[in-house]
Design a protein around this motif. Structure first.
Motif, PDB file in Angstrom:
ATOM      1  N   ILE A 131       4.564   9.533   5.945  1.00 46.54           N
ATOM      2  CA  ILE A 131       3.487  10.439   5.533  1.00 46.54           C
ATOM      3  C   ILE A 131       4.087  11.821   5.304  1.00 46.54           C
ATOM      4  CG2 ILE A 131       1.333  11.538   6.263  1.00 46.54           C
ATOM      5  CD1 ILE A 131       0.682   9.026   7.833  1.00 46.54           C
ATOM      6  N   PRO A 132       3.775  12.467   4.195  1.00 47.52           N
ATOM      7  CA  PRO A 132       4.340  13.794   3.928  1.00 47.52           C
ATOM      8  C   PRO A 132       3.858  14.827   4.940  1.00 47.52           C
ATOM      9  CG  PRO A 132       2.680  13.234   2.288  1.00 47.52           C
ATOM     10  CD  PRO A 132       2.923  11.992   3.093  1.00 47.52           C
ATOM     11  N   GLU A 133       4.574  15.947   5.001  1.00 47.56           N
ATOM     12  CA  GLU A 133       4.287  16.968   6.008  1.00 47.56           C
ATOM     13  C   GLU A 133       2.834  17.416   5.991  1.00 47.56           C
ATOM     14  OE1 GLU A 133       5.621  21.512   7.290  1.00 47.56           O
ATOM     15  OE2 GLU A 133       6.941  20.330   5.995  1.00 47.56           O
ATOM     16  N   ALA A 134       2.280  17.656   4.817  1.00 51.57           N
ATOM     17  CA  ALA A 134       0.893  18.126   4.741  1.00 51.57           C
ATOM     18  C   ALA A 134      -0.061  17.103   5.349  1.00 51.57           C
ATOM     19  CB  ALA A 134       0.519  18.418   3.289  1.00 51.57           C
ATOM     20  N   GLY A 135       0.188  15.827   5.085  1.00 51.68           N
ATOM     21  CA  GLY A 135      -0.649  14.789   5.655  1.00 51.68           C
ATOM     22  C   GLY A 135      -0.529  14.725   7.161  1.00 51.68           C
ATOM     23  N   ASN A 140      -6.974   7.618  15.795  1.00 55.73           N
ATOM     24  CA  ASN A 140      -8.232   7.681  15.057  1.00 55.73           C
ATOM     25  C   ASN A 140      -8.082   8.550  13.812  1.00 55.73           C
ATOM     26  OD1 ASN A 140      -9.484   6.074  16.955  1.00 55.73           O
ATOM     27  ND2 ASN A 140     -10.512   7.761  18.008  1.00 55.73           N
ATOM     28  N   ALA A 141      -7.441   9.701  13.974  1.00 55.12           N
ATOM     29  CA  ALA A 141      -7.234  10.596  12.833  1.00 55.12           C
ATOM     30  C   ALA A 141      -6.341   9.944  11.781  1.00 55.12           C
ATOM     31  CB  ALA A 141      -6.620  11.912  13.318  1.00 55.12           C
ATOM     32  N   LEU A 142      -5.342   9.195  12.238  1.00 56.78           N
ATOM     33  CA  LEU A 142      -4.450   8.486  11.322  1.00 56.78           C
ATOM     34  C   LEU A 142      -5.224   7.454  10.502  1.00 56.78           C
ATOM     35  CD1 LEU A 142      -1.604   7.577  10.323  1.00 56.78           C
ATOM     36  CD2 LEU A 142      -1.531   6.077  12.343  1.00 56.78           C
ATOM     37  N   SER A 165       0.828  -1.204   0.000  1.00 53.60           N
ATOM     38  CA  SER A 165       0.000   0.000   0.000  1.00 53.60           C
ATOM     39  C   SER A 165       0.860   1.251   0.000  1.00 53.60           C
ATOM     40  CB  SER A 165      -0.903   0.009   1.242  1.00 53.60           C
ATOM     41  OG  SER A 165      -1.491   1.277   1.427  1.00 53.60           O
ATOM     42  N   ALA A 166       0.372   2.304  -0.654  1.00 49.60           N
ATOM     43  CA  ALA A 166       1.071   3.585  -0.669  1.00 49.60           C
ATOM     44  C   ALA A 166       0.822   4.362   0.612  1.00 49.60           C
ATOM     45  CB  ALA A 166       0.630   4.403  -1.879  1.00 49.60           C
TER      46      ALA A 166
END
Length: 289
Positions: A14-18, A281-283, A4-5
């Motif tokens: 995970i990139p900074e924005a994520g 949960n947010a993740l 999975s990506a």
């Protein structure tokens, strides 16, 4: 079959924005939790929870969070590197589940699963890193300070999984991390070295820190050899008034911290660990979006 990506095996996967989106969303989830109004973001999703390395905090939070968001959580009683090949296990699990949450000793095992699993894989802890713990702490810090930018985080800890995840965070986010400990236990992993991470032996680094973290003393310490790195109220009284002290559980009172330090105004470990649930949960919501 390819991996999975949207795996979360190391903090900088995970990139900074994520990451910023997840950290901000954790604050929203905290309010929803308090209001008993959790969004059903995982409705219809089936999550396998695999824990072959003990522990209870973050796996319990994963189980609770999945159910609170309408998902189905199944505890899968398997271990890796045993009778069945890792790739085979990942394939079989892919028949039934939309996501794997795995707590295991070896990061290499998780990477092997992530490389072949047809669904996302989340690292619920290895002995090399613990990215969900750091993500939860950042969610709490953001809720208190309104930002995670330009933090100075001082880790009074040996090279171990909690500190390593903070160093991973310094690669992905504008967070300065300083390890303060005797040289014998300094982080030297080339994959973690970056311009926002440095090492020191000077406890004076704590005096202008925004965040101070600790971890259990190494098991091979003789007597009181690390007494100079113990956090007590005398030191906490000298820190910035808005500093946040986050001793990592399980805390060994009398070793890395004193009993009195755990009751100090700056010690916010219990409140911060509440955000482990909200950040996880947010993740999960972000990964399955």
């Amino acid at each position: 079959m390819t991996g999975s990506a949207r795996n979360f095996l190391e903090f900088y996967d995970i990139p900074e924005a994520g990451l910023r989106s997840i950290i901000a969303r954790a604050g929203e989830f905290a309010k929803a939790w308090d209001g008993n109004a959790m969004p059903q973001s995982l409705a219809g999703k089936r999550v396998a929870l695999i824990a072959d390395d003990g522990g209870w905090r973050n796996t319990t939070a994963f189980d609770l969070g999945i159910q609170a968001m309408g998902g189905i959580c199944v505890h899968v009683p398997i271990g890796f590197n045993a009778r069945e090949e890792t790739g085979d296990l990942a394939g079989y699990l892919g028949n039934w589940f939309d996501m794997l949450v795995i707590r295991t000793r070896e990061l290499a095992t998780l990477k092997a699963v992530g490389a072949v699993a047809p669904m996302p894989v989340i690292n619920a802890r290895t002995r090399s890193n613990h990215p969900c713990e750091t993500l939860g702490d950042l969610g709490y810090i953001n809720s208190r300070r309104g930002s995670i930018d330009r933090l100075k985080v001082v880790g009074v800890a040996a090279d171990a999984n909690i500190l390593r995840s903070w160093v991973e965070a310094s690669i992905a986010l504008p967070v300065e991390v300083v390890q303060v400990y005797p040289e014998r236990w300094h982080i030297r992993d080339a994959a973690l070295l970056n311009r926002r991470f440095r090492v020191s032996t000077d406890m004076g680094e704590l005096l202008d820190a925004d965040i101070v973290i600790t971890d259990s003393w190494p098991g091979d310490v003789a007597g009181d050899a690390l007494a100079g790195y113990r956090i007590g109220t005398d030191l906490l009284d000298r820190l910035r008034k808005d500093a946040i002290f986050l001793p990592c559980p399980p805390v060994r009172r009398g070793e890395e911290v004193t009993t009195e330090a755990m009751e100090h105004l700056l010690c916010q470990s219990r409140a911060a660990k509440a955000f482990l649930l909200h950040a996880q949960n947010a993740l999960m919501e972000w990964i399955l979006a």
